[in-house]
Design a protein around this motif. Structure first.
Motif, PDB file in Angstrom:
ATOM      1  N   ALA A 197      18.529   8.878  -4.757  1.00 37.11           N
ATOM      2  CA  ALA A 197      18.397   8.384  -6.123  1.00 37.11           C
ATOM      3  C   ALA A 197      17.310   9.152  -6.871  1.00 37.11           C
ATOM      4  N   LEU A 198      17.455   9.230  -8.180  1.00 33.75           N
ATOM      5  CA  LEU A 198      16.564  10.041  -9.011  1.00 33.75           C
ATOM      6  C   LEU A 198      15.095   9.713  -8.787  1.00 33.75           C
ATOM      7  N   TRP A 199      14.736   8.443  -8.856  1.00 30.50           N
ATOM      8  CA  TRP A 199      13.350   8.026  -8.665  1.00 30.50           C
ATOM      9  C   TRP A 199      13.203   7.154  -7.416  1.00 30.50           C
ATOM     10  N   HIS A 200      14.044   7.462  -6.415  1.00 32.01           N
ATOM     11  CA  HIS A 200      13.912   6.891  -5.077  1.00 32.01           C
ATOM     12  C   HIS A 200      13.914   5.366  -5.100  1.00 32.01           C
ATOM     13  N   ASP A 201      12.922   4.699  -4.491  1.00 33.89           N
ATOM     14  CA  ASP A 201      12.975   3.242  -4.425  1.00 33.89           C
ATOM     15  C   ASP A 201      12.894   2.598  -5.813  1.00 33.89           C
ATOM     16  N   GLU A 202      12.257   3.276  -6.772  1.00 39.54           N
ATOM     17  CA  GLU A 202      12.172   2.713  -8.123  1.00 39.54           C
ATOM     18  C   GLU A 202      13.548   2.629  -8.782  1.00 39.54           C
ATOM     19  N   SER A 203      14.402   3.597  -8.529  1.00 40.13           N
ATOM     20  CA  SER A 203      15.761   3.550  -9.069  1.00 40.13           C
ATOM     21  C   SER A 203      16.526   2.363  -8.497  1.00 40.13           C
ATOM     22  N   GLN A 216       8.728  11.407  -0.470  1.00 42.75           N
ATOM     23  CA  GLN A 216       9.875  10.626  -0.942  1.00 42.75           C
ATOM     24  C   GLN A 216      10.347   9.647   0.128  1.00 42.75           C
ATOM     25  N   ASP A 217      10.311  10.081   1.384  1.00 41.80           N
ATOM     26  CA  ASP A 217      10.737   9.200   2.475  1.00 41.80           C
ATOM     27  C   ASP A 217       9.739   8.066   2.679  1.00 41.80           C
ATOM     28  N   ILE A 218       8.452   8.372   2.530  1.00 40.25           N
ATOM     29  CA  ILE A 218       7.438   7.319   2.619  1.00 40.25           C
ATOM     30  C   ILE A 218       7.696   6.271   1.548  1.00 40.25           C
ATOM     31  N   SER A 219       7.952   6.751   0.334  1.00 38.53           N
ATOM     32  CA  SER A 219       8.186   5.849  -0.790  1.00 38.53           C
ATOM     33  C   SER A 219       9.389   4.958  -0.550  1.00 38.53           C
ATOM     34  N   MET A 220      10.456   5.540  -0.025  1.00 39.16           N
ATOM     35  CA  MET A 220      11.687   4.774   0.149  1.00 39.16           C
ATOM     36  C   MET A 220      11.628   3.841   1.352  1.00 39.16           C
ATOM     37  N   VAL A 253       0.091  -2.795   0.499  1.00 40.34           N
ATOM     38  CA  VAL A 253      -0.271  -1.514  -0.109  1.00 40.34           C
ATOM     39  C   VAL A 253      -0.159  -0.438   0.965  1.00 40.34           C
ATOM     40  N   PHE A 254       0.401   0.698   0.604  1.00 42.00           N
ATOM     41  CA  PHE A 254       0.628   1.796   1.540  1.00 42.00           C
ATOM     42  C   PHE A 254      -0.374   2.913   1.252  1.00 42.00           C
ATOM     43  N   ALA A 255      -1.134   3.279   2.273  1.00 41.98           N
ATOM     44  CA  ALA A 255      -2.123   4.353   2.148  1.00 41.98           C
ATOM     45  C   ALA A 255      -1.875   5.339   3.281  1.00 41.98           C
ATOM     46  N   VAL A 256      -0.918   6.219   3.067  1.00 40.57           N
ATOM     47  CA  VAL A 256      -0.460   7.136   4.111  1.00 40.57           C
ATOM     48  C   VAL A 256      -0.953   8.543   3.798  1.00 40.57           C
ATOM     49  N   GLY A 257      -1.375   9.247   4.848  1.00 43.67           N
ATOM     50  CA  GLY A 257      -1.851  10.612   4.668  1.00 43.67           C
ATOM     51  C   GLY A 257      -3.114  10.644   3.832  1.00 43.67           C
ATOM     52  N   LYS A 305      -5.761  -6.814   6.758  1.00 45.50           N
ATOM     53  CA  LYS A 305      -5.059  -6.507   8.001  1.00 45.50           C
ATOM     54  C   LYS A 305      -4.471  -5.103   7.905  1.00 45.50           C
ATOM     55  N   ILE A 306      -4.582  -4.380   8.988  1.00 47.42           N
ATOM     56  CA  ILE A 306      -4.100  -2.995   9.017  1.00 47.42           C
ATOM     57  C   ILE A 306      -2.854  -2.910   9.888  1.00 47.42           C
ATOM     58  N   ILE A 307      -1.822  -2.274   9.362  1.00 46.14           N
ATOM     59  CA  ILE A 307      -0.575  -2.091  10.102  1.00 46.14           C
ATOM     60  C   ILE A 307      -0.301  -0.589  10.192  1.00 46.14           C
ATOM     61  N   GLN A 308      -0.234  -0.095  11.418  1.00 40.66           N
ATOM     62  CA  GLN A 308       0.003   1.327  11.608  1.00 40.66           C
ATOM     63  C   GLN A 308       1.477   1.646  11.404  1.00 40.66           C
ATOM     64  N   VAL A 309       1.736   2.717  10.649  1.00 42.17           N
ATOM     65  CA  VAL A 309       3.106   3.135  10.371  1.00 42.17           C
ATOM     66  C   VAL A 309       3.236   4.631  10.627  1.00 42.17           C
ATOM     67  N   GLU A 310       4.462   5.060  10.716  1.00 40.90           N
ATOM     68  CA  GLU A 310       4.745   6.477  10.907  1.00 40.90           C
ATOM     69  C   GLU A 310       4.525   7.231   9.601  1.00 40.90           C
ATOM     70  N   ARG A 311       4.065   8.446   9.705  1.00 44.16           N
ATOM     71  CA  ARG A 311       3.949   9.292   8.520  1.00 44.16           C
ATOM     72  C   ARG A 311       5.169  10.210   8.455  1.00 44.16           C
TER      73      ARG A 311
END
Length: 333
Positions: free
Chosen positions: A279-285, A165-169, A102-106, A154-160
């Motif tokens: 893509a129109l709906w990014h990773d969902e497309s 849209q970029d986070i999603s993809m 699960v991604f919880a960014v920002g 477990k927590i994994i640090q990622v770039e924001r």
């Protein structure tokens, strides 16, 4: 006797020898195979089956108002179709364990993560080993919650990234990496969730499968020409037709299968980026394109991801997961 007559007799004799040898070989092999088959039958009678194909136990006729099986015979899971206790029992026998990404960014972390985790502890894969992998740019802001036995976080640090849209993809790349580095060694299955959801009812072992897709609640009743596939031929996500419209808020399966899906989406997203296409709906497309080419082995009905803004709830006997109210103007900055 002429040399020709002698030659004919020699040829006949040689042919007979070959025929006899072949006959003996076939007879010996049939005896061996017969013994093997007999032993196999005896073994099957004396050794209990380790695993029953659970989907063969589903009651596909229990929900006549909705589609319960795809054209390729994958089940579509609805309430009343399955025996929850039987599924749990068999998966306990198999030592099933599940990872959750699960991604919880920002601002998504503060707005949604606690509700997601606390509600998951009440309803998601109860009684099974579960580890939540939380990807966040603010690891220090993750609130500790009480977890049941065999449950970990477990927590994994990622770039924001600057754009949501970029986070999603880019999550597809990170999902693939964590599966390769860790999950495939420790878990039988993995589910990938959007964080802005709340569990309200059982989300159990009946949802597990080799490759699991989620029917989008807003599209499952609509004709295919209303599906919002990417229609841009320049995009790798382009689709002119499909089976269903799948929701990227939930997908899962065996670890290697989810990695294959994530790699497919990530590589196609990057190729689109190189061609200045999105893509129109990014990773969902891209996910919809993957499931069109590689059919999922199990589909989850909209019970597993329902939007309360939808007025017609006639098919929904239980709401297992609800979309959280969206606040895009506050969250996507």
């Amino acid at each position: 006797m002429s040399w020709r007559g002698a030659g004919k007799k020699s040829a006949v004799f040689f042919t007979c020898v070959l025929f006899v040898a072949a006959f003996i070989s076939l007879y010996s092999r049939s005896l061996h195979e017969g013994t093997f088959v007999k032993n196999l039958l005896v073994a099957s009678e004396t050794t209990p089956r380790l695993f029953t194909n659970l989907d063969e136990t589903l009651n596909y006729g229990s929900r006549p108002a909705v589609q319960t099986r795809t054209s390729w015979n994958a089940p579509i899971m609805w309430e009343l179709m399955f025996d929850a206790n039987f599924y749990d029992q068999k998966h306990h026998e198999l030592n099933t364990s599940v990872a959750v990404t699960v991604f919880a960014v920002g601002r998504y972390l503060e707005a949604y993560l606690n509700t997601f985790l606390i509600s998951a502890e009440k309803h998601f894969m109860l009684g099974f080993p579960v580890t939540y992998y939380v990807f966040t740019d603010l690891p220090g802001n993750v609130t500790k919650i009480t977890l049941a036995p065999q449950r970990k976080l477990k927590i994994i640090q990622v770039e924001r990234y600057s754009r949501w849209q970029d986070i999603s993809m880019m999550r597809m790349k990170l999902i693939s990496e964590v599966i390769e580095k860790e999950l495939r060694y420790s878990f039988s299955h993995v589910f990938c969730f959007d964080v802005d959801q709340e569990f309200k009812g059982r989300f159990g072992s009946e949802a597990l499968g080799d490759s699991v897709a989620m029917l989008h609640a807003h599209f499952y009743k609509l004709p295919k020409n209303r599906f919002t596939y990417d229609r841009n031929p320049k995009s790798k996500a382009y689709m002119s037709e499909g089976d269903y419209y799948y929701h990227a808020a939930i997908f899962g399966g065996k670890c290697q299968n989810v990695k294959t899906l994530a790699d497919f989406c990530y590589l196609n997203i990057m190729e689109d980026k190189m061609n200045n296409v999105e893509a129109l709906w990014h990773d969902e497309s891209h996910l919809n394109k993957y499931f069109w080419l590689h059919k999922p082995t199990k589909l989850l009905s909209p019970e597993y991801c329902w939007d309360m803004l939808i007025g017609d709830t006639s098919d929904i006997l239980i709401k297992r997961v609800l979309w959280a109210p969206k606040q895009y103007e506050k969250l996507r900055i």
